[in-house]
Design an enzyme around this catalytic site. Structure first.
Site, PDB file in Angstrom:
ATOM      1  N   GLY A  53       1.205  -1.377   0.039  1.00 24.23           N
ATOM      2  CA  GLY A  53      -0.103  -0.167   0.143  1.00 24.23           C
ATOM      3  C   GLY A  53       0.908   0.843  -0.397  1.00 24.23           C
ATOM      4  O   GLY A  53       1.830   1.135   0.136  1.00 24.23           O
ATOM      5  N   CYS A  80       5.397  -6.192   1.684  1.00 26.57           N
ATOM      6  CA  CYS A  80       5.988  -5.203   1.736  1.00 26.57           C
ATOM      7  C   CYS A  80       4.911  -3.569   2.950  1.00 26.57           C
ATOM      8  O   CYS A  80       5.187  -4.388   4.602  1.00 26.57           O
ATOM      9  CB  CYS A  80       5.155  -4.208   0.169  1.00 26.57           C
ATOM     10  SG  CYS A  80       6.435  -2.241   0.194  1.00 26.57           S
ATOM     11  N   TYR A  81       3.992  -3.007   2.449  1.00 24.20           N
ATOM     12  CA  TYR A  81       3.175  -2.261   3.512  1.00 24.20           C
ATOM     13  C   TYR A  81       2.124  -3.318   4.374  1.00 24.20           C
ATOM     14  O   TYR A  81       3.058  -2.643   5.711  1.00 24.20           O
ATOM     15  CB  TYR A  81       2.025  -1.579   3.189  1.00 24.20           C
ATOM     16  CG  TYR A  81       1.372  -0.979   3.930  1.00 24.20           C
ATOM     17  CD1 TYR A  81       2.270   0.474   4.704  1.00 24.20           C
ATOM     18  CD2 TYR A  81       0.195  -1.441   4.867  1.00 24.20           C
ATOM     19  CE1 TYR A  81       1.365   1.557   5.822  1.00 24.20           C
ATOM     20  CE2 TYR A  81      -0.230  -0.538   5.359  1.00 24.20           C
ATOM     21  CZ  TYR A  81      -0.247   0.642   5.645  1.00 24.20           C
ATOM     22  OH  TYR A  81      -0.640   1.487   7.165  1.00 24.20           O
ATOM     23  N   HIS A 170       8.361  -7.762  -3.086  1.00 25.22           N
ATOM     24  CA  HIS A 170       7.069  -7.730  -4.355  1.00 25.22           C
ATOM     25  C   HIS A 170       6.836  -9.837  -4.503  1.00 25.22           C
ATOM     26  O   HIS A 170       7.243  -9.609  -6.178  1.00 25.22           O
ATOM     27  CB  HIS A 170       6.263  -7.434  -5.422  1.00 25.22           C
ATOM     28  CG  HIS A 170       6.377  -5.809  -4.496  1.00 25.22           C
ATOM     29  ND1 HIS A 170       4.190  -5.911  -4.275  1.00 25.22           N
ATOM     30  CD2 HIS A 170       6.339  -4.800  -4.137  1.00 25.22           C
ATOM     31  CE1 HIS A 170       4.530  -4.726  -3.338  1.00 25.22           C
ATOM     32  NE2 HIS A 170       5.226  -4.204  -3.747  1.00 25.22           N
ATOM     33  N   GLU A 172       4.556 -10.788  -5.997  1.00 21.40           N
ATOM     34  CA  GLU A 172       3.153 -11.258  -6.912  1.00 21.40           C
ATOM     35  C   GLU A 172       3.854 -11.463  -8.446  1.00 21.40           C
ATOM     36  O   GLU A 172       3.089 -11.375  -8.719  1.00 21.40           O
ATOM     37  CB  GLU A 172       2.652 -10.820  -5.954  1.00 21.40           C
ATOM     38  CG  GLU A 172       1.951  -9.149  -6.293  1.00 21.40           C
ATOM     39  CD  GLU A 172       2.986  -8.956  -4.853  1.00 21.40           C
ATOM     40  OE1 GLU A 172       3.452  -9.410  -4.337  1.00 21.40           O
ATOM     41  OE2 GLU A 172       2.818  -7.435  -4.913  1.00 21.40           O
ATOM     42  N   ASP A 228     -15.773  -8.835 -22.268  1.00 25.43           N
ATOM     43  CA  ASP A 228     -16.041  -9.007 -21.060  1.00 25.43           C
ATOM     44  C   ASP A 228     -18.037  -9.323 -21.013  1.00 25.43           C
ATOM     45  O   ASP A 228     -18.675  -9.808 -20.152  1.00 25.43           O
ATOM     46  CB  ASP A 228     -16.017  -7.912 -20.744  1.00 25.43           C
ATOM     47  CG  ASP A 228     -14.503  -7.363 -20.648  1.00 25.43           C
ATOM     48  OD1 ASP A 228     -14.093  -8.745 -20.878  1.00 25.43           O
ATOM     49  OD2 ASP A 228     -13.798  -7.130 -20.630  1.00 25.43           O
ATOM     50  N   LYS A 367      -8.233 -10.766 -17.504  1.00 25.77           N
ATOM     51  CA  LYS A 367      -9.055 -10.467 -18.649  1.00 25.77           C
ATOM     52  C   LYS A 367      -8.845 -11.730 -19.330  1.00 25.77           C
ATOM     53  O   LYS A 367      -9.696 -13.532 -19.561  1.00 25.77           O
ATOM     54  CB  LYS A 367      -8.570 -10.181 -19.743  1.00 25.77           C
ATOM     55  CG  LYS A 367      -8.515 -10.023 -21.452  1.00 25.77           C
ATOM     56  CD  LYS A 367     -10.138  -9.419 -20.798  1.00 25.77           C
ATOM     57  CE  LYS A 367     -10.829  -9.261 -22.375  1.00 25.77           C
ATOM     58  NZ  LYS A 367     -11.494  -7.820 -22.942  1.00 25.77           N
TER      59      LYS A 367
END
Ligand code: XMP
Length: 511
Positions: A53, A80-81, A170, A172, A228, A367
């Site tokens: 964050g 992180c945060y 991170h 991810e 979508d 997506k």
């Protein structure tokens, strides 16, 4: 069902964490940091991930969680945060990093303690993606250092007894080597997940929760035929059947056969499918207009008008459904970006229809997950793997003013291009490809006669995010075949060019 809770502190990669967890076969939900602890506890997570964050934990109004969470015996991974917050709340000390010490951004060589459960089985060294300006000056009691970099002694911390782990980088993002392996270790070795969660599970859960939410209510959805809105429609059709009405506005600027394909794809559901043939209305409004932004505005406005008229016939509805997906959420969230083109999407309709609430069943999905869900729902592949198509359709691929004749010429040429690309198997290598009818005419010779016809441009790009793109190096043979076919089969075109500009400086579409 076993689930991981991701507590969102507003970082830019948060949904990516969710995606990684699901890719590892474990269901997860993202909850805002403001969610009450009792609500989180009631969800019985097998583990929690605190995201990154933009804030600093030592500031008075920084986002926090109830420290009670740490008494549940549920494993936590702080990123992180999230890592700094955990350290802060458990008695450590977090401070702004001093100039030349441990403030780190970008790719950083990191050294892992591979006896830590989180890093077990990994090499002792790898590149990780850092983005933090704060520093853990003191780690909380019970925590050991689990990774370091050249600049920072505590890149990762671990309390293996309580199963609390924190990383300053991170895991991810793709830039972090072995990041997914770390997340997998957290899920399977630390939270003891069983895994096996699939898109089929997601579909079933989504259908159940849509049924619960909608009850006997009426739902309205504007179907564009894009991936979508099509997947959202199929999911809702599966969930609430005839309570759903889809309005498909055919503005006459679709690709060849597209309208029929969409109608056909939805014929298997017992929902109400309204196809509005509005070609004349749109063409009338567009007559003589050549300025790109003006064209976009006209189409957007007319779209809303047509939709409004149809909605009036249906009467008040309880829910307005939209095919919003996660990247849309991020894009509209930033607000600061300059307007390059005013994108016309099916969103932005709520003003004109009476309804109680919006449902956005794809809001959490990326997506490729949406496509997967579409397949799971039995939508045909040509819809599910459809390349992006702008809301204003062929109007922004006809340079200058739009007429029915030009639209017909472009439709056929574009069809031939796409057909040949697919025949060559080249569609697998391209992210978007289409034809553009330029407003330029030039002299040609056909048979023994002079021609003075339009120049058609072919556009094919590779891209991962459509924010930047490279022009595709498609085979000359293919280009030749396309050129020959189009000039022979499409009356009104006597010259074909291939667009060799990337984005930037060009955009993908010509208008
Ligand atoms: P540009 O031309 O800006 O396009 O490089 C980036 C991507 O967005 C698509 N695009 C649109 N999509 N409504 C949409 O839903 C629009 O108005 C619109 N304009 C462009 C374009 O096809 C490309 O994939």
């Amino acid at each position: 069902m076993e689930k991981i809770l991701i507590i969102d502190f507003g970082g830019q990669y948060n949904q990516l964490i969710a995606r990684r967890v699901r890719e590892c076969g474990v269901y997860c939900e993202v909850k805002p940091w403001t969610a009450p602890a009792a609500e989180l506890k009631a969800m019985e997570p097998i583990g929690m991930i605190f995201t990154g964050g933009p804030d600093s934990v030592y500031l008075a109004d920084a986002p926090k969680v109830d420290a009670e969470i740490f008494t549940w015996g549920v494993p936590i991974l702080g990123i992180c945060y999230g890592c700094q917050l955990m350290a802060h709340l458990l008695g450590g000390e977090v401070t702004p990093a001093q100039e030349d010490s441990a403030r780190e951004y970008g790719k950083t060589v990191t050294y892992y303690n591979t006896s830590c459960e989180l890093f077990q089985g990994l090499p002792q060294e790898g590149v990780s993606w850092m983005s933090h300006g704060d520093y853990m000056a003191r780690v909380p009691e019970g925590f050991a250092l689990a990774a370091h970099s050249d600049a920072c002694p505590n890149v990762a911390i671990a309390d293996e007894h309580r199963r609390f782990y924190g990383v300053q980088f991170h895991p991810e993002v793709n830039h972090t080597e072995y990041g997914t392996e770390m997340i997998r270790s957290f899920l399977y070795h630390i939270c003891h997940a069983h895994g096996g969660w699939t898109m089929e599970d997601y579909k079933n859960t989504a259908i159940a929760s849509l049924r619960e939410k909608i009850g006997a209510g009426k739902v309205l959805l504007a179907l564009s035929g894009g991936v979508d809105s099509s997947v959202a429609a199929a999911l809702l059709a599966e969930a609430v059947g005839s309570q759903l009405t889809c309005v498909f506005v055919d503005h006459g600027l679709m690709r060849l056969k597209e309208g029929d394909e969409v109608e056909e794809a939805f014929s298997k559901w017992a929902m109400n499918f309204v196809r509005v043939d509005a070609e004349n209305r749109f063409l009338l409004k567009l007559a003589g207009v050549s300025e790109p932004e003006r064209k976009r505005k006209i189409i957007g406005e007319e779209f809303v008008r047509v939709f409004e008229e149809e909605a009036k016939k249906i009467g008040a509805v309880d829910y307005l459904a939209q095919g919003t997906i996660y990247p849309d959420v991020i894009e509209s969230g930033t607000g600061a970006a300059a307007v390059i083109k005013s994108h016309h999407n099916v969103g932005g309709l709520p003003d004109c229809v009476e309804f109680k609430e919006i449902v956005e069943p794809l809001r959490m999905l990326f997506k490729d997950e949406v496509r997967q869900l579409g397949r799971e729902l039995g939508l045909p592949e040509y819809l599910v793997s459809r390349q992006p198509f702008p809301g204003p359709g062929l109007a922004v691929r006809i340079i200058g003013d739009v007429t029915k004749e030009k639209a017909d010429v472009l439709r056929l040429a574009d069809f031939i291009f796409r057909d040949e690309v697919a025949r060559y198997g080249e569609d697998q290598n391209l992210n978007q490809f289409f034809a553009v009818l330029t407003n330029t005419r030039s002299v040609g010779v056909m048979g023994d006669g002079r021609t003075y016809d339009y120049t058609l441009a072919l556009r094919a790009v590779t891209t991962s995010d459509f924010m930047t793109a490279s022009w595709a190096r498609i085979p000359y043979d293919l280009l030749e075949r396309v050129s020959t076919r189009i000039v022979n089969e499409v009356k009104g075109i006597n010259r074909i060019v291939y667009d060799i500009t990337s984005k930037p400086p060009a955009t993908i579409e010509w208008e």
